[in-house]
Design an enzyme around this catalytic site. Structure first.
Site, PDB file in Angstrom:
ATOM      1  N   GLU A 130       0.827  -1.206   0.000  1.00 32.41           N
ATOM      2  CA  GLU A 130       0.000   0.000   0.000  1.00 32.41           C
ATOM      3  C   GLU A 130       0.862   1.256   0.000  1.00 32.41           C
ATOM      4  O   GLU A 130       0.545   2.232  -0.698  1.00 32.41           O
ATOM      5  CB  GLU A 130      -0.947   0.001   1.201  1.00 32.41           C
ATOM      6  CG  GLU A 130      -2.096  -0.988   1.066  1.00 32.41           C
ATOM      7  CD  GLU A 130      -3.041  -0.961   2.241  1.00 32.41           C
ATOM      8  OE1 GLU A 130      -2.838  -0.124   3.161  1.00 32.41           O
ATOM      9  OE2 GLU A 130      -3.991  -1.757   2.271  1.00 32.41           O
ATOM     10  N   HIS A 163     -10.243   2.304   0.395  1.00 32.67           N
ATOM     11  CA  HIS A 163     -10.676   1.429   1.483  1.00 32.67           C
ATOM     12  C   HIS A 163     -12.200   1.328   1.601  1.00 32.67           C
ATOM     13  O   HIS A 163     -12.706   0.614   2.464  1.00 32.67           O
ATOM     14  CB  HIS A 163     -10.095   1.925   2.815  1.00 32.67           C
ATOM     15  CG  HIS A 163      -8.630   1.660   2.961  1.00 32.67           C
ATOM     16  ND1 HIS A 163      -7.682   2.390   2.287  1.00 32.67           N
ATOM     17  CD2 HIS A 163      -7.949   0.739   3.688  1.00 32.67           C
ATOM     18  CE1 HIS A 163      -6.468   1.946   2.600  1.00 32.67           C
ATOM     19  NE2 HIS A 163      -6.611   0.941   3.433  1.00 32.67           N
TER      20      HIS A 163
END
Length: 283
Positions: free
Chosen positions: A148, A182
Site C-alpha cells: 500500500e 478502502h
C-alpha cells in the site's frame, strides 16, 4: 544534456488519471482474485492469492513511474533517479521514523499501564511475533502496509510531483485516493452481517469512518515521505498504526479510572510533542 526536471514531466490531468489507475488496479485485483479463489478474506489460500496479486500491481506501478522518469522503453527502468523519485532510499536519520510513535504516546502509556495492571488479559510481544507467523498477521503487519505504501505513497506522490503539484496539495488531496481505496471494505461488512438494512447502515458508517481515518493517516504518511524523501518513515508509521489500531481513550479511562489524569496528560503530551517536532524531525 541535463535530465528533464521531474516537476515538468506530466500534465495535472495525466497525474490524476495515473493516481486513480494505480488505486483502481490495486483494489480491482483483490476482486479478481476473489472470483478466482473464492472464500472468506481470512482464508489462507485467499490471502496468499491476494498478496501475490497486489505484489504484481505494486511492481507494475513502479515500472510505470520508472518509464515516465527515465523516458525510455527499457523493460526495467528503475534507475537511481527513479528510485529516488519513488523514495526507495534510506531516511537521513531516525527521527522521521519516531514521529508516529510520538503521536501515540497516550495509547502507548495506556497499553503499558494495562499490561502492568492486567498482565493476563493484555497482549504481549510474543503474541505479536506469533501473529506475524500466520498469514493474517503477515498480511496485516507486513505485506499489506508495504504494498500500500509503495502504490499509494511512492507511486501516487511521484506522479503528482512530476506534474509540479504543490506540496500542500499533495498532502491534502493525494491521500483521498488512499482513503477511497478502502471504501470497498464496506461490502465485506455488508455481506458478513447478512445484507440486511441494519447491515447496510453499519457498512455505510464503517465506510465513512474508515475513509476519514485512512485519509488522515494518508496525509500524515504523505508528509513523512515528502519531507524525508524516503518510503521508510511512512512504512514504519503504517505498520505501527496497524499494530496499535484506533486509539481507545474512552475505553482506557473506563478500564483504569484511577489513572484518568495521567492518561489524559500522556495523550496531550504526545499530541503537543508531535506538533512541536513535525517539521524539525522530518526535515
Amino acid at each position: 544534456m541535463p535530465p528533464i526536471p521531474l516537476s515538468s514531466l506530466l500534465p495535472t490531468r495525466t497525474a490524476h488519471l495515473l493516481a486513480l489507475s494505480f488505486s483502481a488496479s490495486y483494489v480491482g485485483c483483490l476482486y479478481v482474485v476473489g472470483k478466482l479463489v473464492p472464500g472468506p478474506r481470512d482464508k489462507p489460500a485467499v490471502i496468499r492469492a491476494r498478496l501475490a496479486a497486489v505484489s504484481v500491481v505494486s511492481v507494475a506501478s513502479c515500472m510505470v513511474v520508472g518509464r515516465l522518469v527515465s523516458r525510455s522503453g527499457q523493460l526495467w527502468p528503475l534507475d537511481a533517479r527513479t528510485l529516488k523519485a519513488l523514495g526507495f532510499v534510506l531516511p537521513n536519520g531516525i527521527y522521521p521514523c519516531l514521529q508516529t510513535p510520538l503521536l501515540f504516546l497516550g495509547p502507548l502509556y495506556a497499553a503499558a499501564l494495562s499490561r502492568f495492571l492486567f498482565p493476563e488479559a493484555s497482549p504481549s510481544a510474543s503474541g505479536l511475533l506469533h501473529n506475524l507467523t500466520t498469514w493474517i498477521g503477515f498480511r496485516n503487519y507486513v505485506w499489506a502496509p508495504l504494498t500500500e505504501e509503495v502504490v499509494f505513497r511512492s507511486c501516487v506522490l511521484a506522479v503528482y510531483s512530476m506534474s509540479g503539484a504543490a506540496r500542500w496539495k499533495m498532502v491534502a488531496f493525494a491521500p483521498l485516493v488512499f482513503g477511497l481505496a478502502h471504501v470497498h471494505h464496506a461490502l465485506d461488512v455488508y455481506t458478513r452481517l447478512g445484507r440486511t438494512k441494519k447491515a447496510l447502515q453499519q457498512a455505510v458508517f464503517s465506510a465513512l469512518f474508515q475513509t476519514a481515518y485512512t485519509s488522515l493517516f494518508g496525509a500524515h504518511a504523505s508528509w513523512l515521505l515528502l519531507r524525508s524523501g524516503s518510503i521508510v518513515p511512512p512504512l514504519i508509521a503504517h505498520i505501527f498504526c496497524n499494530i496499535m489500531g484506533v486509539p481507545q481513550l474512552g475505553a482506557e479511562v473506563q478500564q483504569m479510572p484511577q489513572y484518568k489524569t495521567s492518561i489524559y496528560a500522556a495523550y496531550l503530551l504526545g499530541i503537543g510533542a508531535f506538533g512541536w517536532t513535525i517539521r524539525s524531525w522530518t526535515a
